[in-house]
Scaffold this active site. Structure first.
Site, PDB file in Angstrom:
ATOM      1  N   GLU A   1       0.881  -1.177   0.000  1.00  0.00           N
ATOM      2  CA  GLU A   1       0.000   0.000   0.000  1.00  0.00           C
ATOM      3  C   GLU A   1       0.908   1.213   0.000  1.00  0.00           C
ATOM      4  O   GLU A   1       1.772   1.349   0.863  1.00  0.00           O
ATOM      5  CB  GLU A   1      -0.925  -0.019   1.223  1.00  0.00           C
ATOM      6  CG  GLU A   1      -2.019   1.035   1.170  1.00  0.00           C
ATOM      7  CD  GLU A   1      -1.701   2.230   2.044  1.00  0.00           C
ATOM      8  OE1 GLU A   1      -1.506   3.327   1.463  1.00  0.00           O
ATOM      9  OE2 GLU A   1      -1.650   2.087   3.258  1.00  0.00           O
TER      10      GLU A   1
ATOM     11  N   CYS B   1      -2.256   8.106   4.580  1.00  0.00           N
ATOM     12  CA  CYS B   1      -2.351   7.744   3.165  1.00  0.00           C
ATOM     13  C   CYS B   1      -3.719   8.103   2.607  1.00  0.00           C
ATOM     14  O   CYS B   1      -3.874   8.337   1.414  1.00  0.00           O
ATOM     15  CB  CYS B   1      -2.110   6.249   2.987  1.00  0.00           C
ATOM     16  SG  CYS B   1      -0.564   5.665   3.672  1.00  0.00           S
TER      17      CYS B   1
END
Length: 542
Positions: free
Chosen positions: A291, A325
């Site tokens: 990720e 994020c």
């Protein structure tokens, strides 16, 4: 022996820490206790504390003159030791009954949410610069959720078995990967740091764990909890080594079986390239789960409520200083709502207090370190110098004591302005105001603007508009929110991950991630074996 059922997991409740509560008093004491002593953080390899001649100071982001302690930096020798320790622990760990592995992490969750709750939150506040709410939802609640839910997902995976035909018994053996998993974890979430090495371990794998250099403090505490929970030596090995040594040794080891990564897109792509260059050297093709970055959006339709939009933008962009994020980094707002939204944003952000996380009244805290401070402020400086935008809130910063940056809102005249397209990873929100009639056109612009596809949100009270946005933006976000901020994914509720340049979308906090850490073996047992090679069709006759 028996068929064992993992307790059905429930999300760990978030405590309030309101004045007068016992958890607030415990936290204040824990903060004082941690500040009263400096932590020595050796590497943990094969269960042993490993020290070297090179130490690195650990400091508070809100007061970089304050030393929390130091960790030891390793090199090639320590990495080789960690690989050997992991491989030595592998056979015993993978052959341990699955319910025994589960018990380790279920106990770790209860230790974390119980006796270690205050100290883990205090450690996160001091070393990561999080306020108490951000620390609580991350370092305690989400990490405990990962431990509990992942154990439950393991049971679900093992229960997925094939059908059998007469005189045959078919079943699947869910083996761990043949080698070790390399877990590389970021600074911004303690829960991610704890999950990346432990998720593969729950499935019977062994791991090498390299935490972000700015956050060894909490990584060391996680290892302490896992040790107390009964994790055998060598199953997870904590290493703090230089990137060059990692690339030369870990990434080229024949025993590399998987990578579990959260961090920058550039680093992940570089690791993938290294794997490709060494593909013939490995015993098996490594599982690569990552990720990475994001340029997360909030898209607003004219039917939306300005106060709801403003609240989502403030929380989604500025909680933990935008160092998520998933943080909202760009927004598209229709002209008809802009005046109201702008007024609310200026008013609300003006009320946010900034300072040390030790002062519980501060909503805004420091960014993580000098490097992040420099990167983020370079974008602000660019905006200040540009004629193609206006800063309507914030724009100031100061690193004289801590790494503080005001929450900043930039309004761009071009939807492809630099700050609308590039990842910033800090408390900077860039807005483009579009004509109401360009709703569909701007949805396509939003979809095509960024190489990332992590999170995004649509605000609308018009269901047709919601459906249209969902269709056009279908590939633009792995986690998509309707009338909510694009942050705050909960384990077991919103499995997290994105595609495009945001990663492999293997959905942390779900069975989809856990199944990546197993290599199924299909077994067919014939109960009554044939004794004649002849099939019926071979017989003579019509």
């Amino acid at each position: 022996m028996g068929f064992y059922n993992i307790p059905i997991p429930e999300n760990e409740p978030v405590k309030s820490y309101a004045p007068g509560t016992s958890e607030r008093a415990d936290l204040i004491k824990a903060l004082a206790d941690l500040k009263a002593r400096k932590l020595e953080a050796p590497m943990i390899i094969g269960g042993k504390e490993i020290k070297t001649n090179e130490t690195v100071k650990m400091t508070c982001p809100h007061d970089h003159s304050y030393e929390l302690g130091h960790y030891y930096r390793g090199g090639a020798k320590e990495i080789a030791m960690a690989i050997d320790a992991a491989m030595a622990a592998k056979e015993t760990w993978e052959n341990l009954p699955w319910e025994q592995r589960a018990a380790v992490f279920l106990k770790a969750a209860d230790l974390l949410a119980g006796p270690y709750r205050a100290i883990m939150n205090a450690a996160t506040m001091l070393s990561h610069g999080k306020n108490i709410f951000q620390a609580e939802i991350d370092a305690v609640c989400e990490l405990a959720d990962f431990f509990r839910f992942n154990a439950y997902y393991m049971q679900q995976i093992y229960s997925i078995q094939p059908n059998s035909s007469p005189q045959t018994w078919n079943y699947v053996d869910y083996r761990p990967l043949e080698g070790f998993v390399f877990a590389v974890t970021p600074f911004n979430f303690v829960s991610i740091a704890g999950n990346l090495p432990s998720a593969p371990a729950i499935m019977g794998n062994v791991a090498l764990w390299k935490p972000a250099s700015s956050c060894v403090y909490t990584a060391h505490l996680i290892m302490k909890i896992l040790k107390e929970a009964g994790l055998p030596d060598g199953v997870i090995n904590l290493i703090t080594a230089r990137g060059a040594d990692v690339g030369n040794i870990i990434m080229k080891s024949e025993h590399l079986a998987g990578i579990h990564f959260t961090g920058s897109t550039a680093v992940f792509q570089s690791m993938w390239k290294t794997v490709g260059e060494n593909i013939a050297n490995y015993r098996s093709y490594p599982r690569i789960v990552g990720e990475t970055g994001g340029k997360d959006f909030v898209f607003v339709h004219k039917s939306s409520s300005p106060i709801e939009v403003s609240t989502a933008l403030v929380r989604g962009s500025f909680e933990y200083q935008g160092q998520k994020c998933s943080a909202a980094s760009r927004a598209y707002i229709p002209e008809s709502l802009w005046d109201d939204v702008k007024e609310l944003l200026i008013k609300t952000v003006g009320e946010l207090k900034m300072g040390s996380p030790e002062d519980f009244t501060n909503f805004i805290n420091p960014v993580i370190d000098k490097s992040a401070f420099s990167d983020i402020t370079s974008f602000i400086d660019y905006a200040i110098a540009s004629k193609d935008c206006e800063i309507i809130v914030g724009g100031n910063y100061d690193d004289s004591k801590g790494y503080f940056i005001e929450p900043t809102i930039v309004v761009a005249t071009d939807p492809h302005f630099k700050l609308m397209e590039e990842e910033i990873f800090g408390p900077v929100l860039t807005i483009f105001v579009y004509p109401d009639d360009d709703f569909e056109k701007m949805l396509h612009v939003c979809d095509e603007t960024s190489p990332y596809a992590l999170t995004g949100a649509i605000f609308s009270r018009d269901r047709v508009a919601v459906a249209k946005a969902g269709k056009i933006l279908r590939q633009a976000a792995g986690n998509f929110y309707i009338n909510d901020k694009p942050t705050g994914a909960v384990v077991g509720q919103q499995p997290f991950g994105g595609a495009r340049a945001s990663g492999t979308n293997d959905k942390a906090g779900s069975v989809l991630n856990m199944i990546r850490w197993t290599s199924p073996r299909t077994i067919k047992e014939t109960l009554v074996s044939p004794t004649d090679y002849k099939y019926p069709f071979l017989a003579a006759g019509e």
